[in-house]
Design a protein around this motif. Structure first.
Motif, PDB file in Angstrom:
ATOM      1  N   ALA A   1       0.835  -1.200   0.000  1.00 45.60           N
ATOM      2  CA  ALA A   1       0.000   0.000   0.000  1.00 45.60           C
ATOM      3  C   ALA A   1       0.869   1.249   0.000  1.00 45.60           C
ATOM      4  CB  ALA A   1      -0.923  -0.003   1.217  1.00 45.60           C
TER       5      ALA A   1
ATOM      6  N   THR B   1       1.624   6.163   4.547  1.00 44.53           N
ATOM      7  CA  THR B   1       1.106   7.462   5.010  1.00 44.53           C
ATOM      8  C   THR B   1       2.211   8.515   5.026  1.00 44.53           C
ATOM      9  OG1 THR B   1       1.512   6.815   7.316  1.00 44.53           O
ATOM     10  CG2 THR B   1      -0.680   6.372   6.402  1.00 44.53           C
TER      11      THR B   1
ATOM     12  N   GLY C   1      -4.608  -1.325  -1.307  1.00 46.43           N
ATOM     13  CA  GLY C   1      -4.969  -0.432  -0.217  1.00 46.43           C
ATOM     14  C   GLY C   1      -5.699   0.792  -0.712  1.00 46.43           C
ATOM     15  N   THR C   2      -5.679   1.825   0.077  1.00 39.90           N
ATOM     16  CA  THR C   2      -6.360   3.066  -0.266  1.00 39.90           C
ATOM     17  C   THR C   2      -5.351   4.192  -0.479  1.00 39.90           C
ATOM     18  OG1 THR C   2      -6.589   3.682   2.062  1.00 39.90           O
ATOM     19  CG2 THR C   2      -8.391   2.394   1.082  1.00 39.90           C
TER      20      THR C   2
ATOM     21  N   PRO D   1      -3.873   7.294   0.839  1.00 37.81           N
ATOM     22  CA  PRO D   1      -3.888   7.827   2.204  1.00 37.81           C
ATOM     23  C   PRO D   1      -4.362   9.278   2.266  1.00 37.81           C
ATOM     24  CG  PRO D   1      -1.641   7.668   1.363  1.00 37.81           C
ATOM     25  CD  PRO D   1      -2.507   6.994   0.356  1.00 37.81           C
TER      26      PRO D   1
ATOM     27  N   LEU E   1      -5.780  -0.259  -6.341  1.00 40.24           N
ATOM     28  CA  LEU E   1      -6.273   0.679  -5.333  1.00 40.24           C
ATOM     29  C   LEU E   1      -7.763   0.503  -5.115  1.00 40.24           C
ATOM     30  CD1 LEU E   1      -4.386   3.880  -6.525  1.00 40.24           C
ATOM     31  CD2 LEU E   1      -3.871   2.535  -4.476  1.00 40.24           C
TER      32      LEU E   1
END
Length: 273
Positions: free
Chosen positions: A12, A15, A35-36, A38, A57
């Motif tokens: 991912a 952050t 993942g996303t 951030p 994503l």
């Protein structure tokens, strides 16, 4: 710049990306990043390009994207993003020149706030779950050169305001539920070269399309036109236009100027007549 394209990356986005406060271009396309996106992406006030095409994503685009006030290009085609297209359009900066959201899972309606994109040249969200009509405010995005909204659940007619998009070169509005007659204002699209309106519910006559002087590709099969209305007259459709009014399986219209037919099973699989 941070350019990570085509490196078979997984995992991912960290952050900590938000700590790169001077970053202007972040491109990580053609990997397997999941993942996303951030929320810390919103800390990149200098970011001009965010390109994450062809990854894994998911989740929603973070609302903090609104803080990326320098952003010009946002391209995340071919991922698994979800969310409301209305919210996203209202959140992203108005100075965008390119917004590419092809083949995702966005839903909702195109909001009137699409008018804020006065500098945008490319708007693409084909292959989503967008519903409702194309708002007349689209006509205020006058810098658009490419508008791709095919393969959605759009309904209603094409607004006459489409004629204000005088810089438009490609319009993809195929495989939706758009209906009604084609507005005469489409003749004002003097720079339009490629028009894809196949597999809709359009009625009436398409003869107005013959007045678009720059047109080179016209796919219009799979509609409910009453006829071609003289579209094939030599003084209307110039020679050299790639024109498909019928599928290869069914010759619905007598079209002597058609030089292509397309498979209804694979709608851009076309062949010469």
């Amino acid at each position: 710049s941070l350019l990570l394209n085509d490196n078979q990356l997984t995992g991912a986005l960290p952050t900590e990306i938000g700590g790169l406060c001077a970053l202007q271009r972040f491109s990580f396309g053609f990997n397997k990043i999941g993942g996303t996106i951030p929320t810390e992406i919103g800390q990149l006030a200098e970011l001009e390009e965010l390109i994450g095409t062809e990854n894994l994503l998911g989740g929603e685009m973070p609302s903090t994207i609104a803080n990326c006030t320098s952003l010009k290009k946002l391209a995340v085609n071919n991922n698994q993003l979800v969310g409301n297209i209305t919210t996203l359009i209202e959140n992203v900066p108005s100075g965008l020149t390119s917004l590419q959201l092809t083949n995702q899972h966005f839903r909702g309606r195109i909001p009137p706030s699409v008018q804020k994109f006065r500098q945008m040249t490319t708007l693409s969200f084909l292959g989503n779950d967008v519903t409702g009509s194309l708002p007349p405010e689209i006509g205020e995005a006058t810098s658009l050169q490419a508008l791709h909204i095919s393969d959605n659940q759009l309904t209603g007619t094409i607004p006459p305001d489409i004629g204000n998009l005088i810089s438009l070169e490609e319009l993809r509005m195929a495989q939706t539920r758009k209906n009604g007659t084609l507005p005469t204002e489409m003749a004002l699209l003097t720079n339009l070269q490629r028009l894809y309106i196949f597999e809709n519910l359009f009625t009436g006559s398409p003869v107005i399309l013959g007045e678009i002087p720059s047109l080179r590709v016209l796919y219009m099969f799979g509609n409910m036109f009453t006829g071609l209305g003289g579209l094939c007259k030599s003084d209307i459709v110039p020679s050299g236009v790639a024109l498909a009014a019928n599928t290869c399986e069914e010759e619905r219209y007598n079209c002597p100027c058609c030089n292509l037919c397309c498979s209804s099973a694979a709608t851009e699989d076309c062949q010469l007549l």
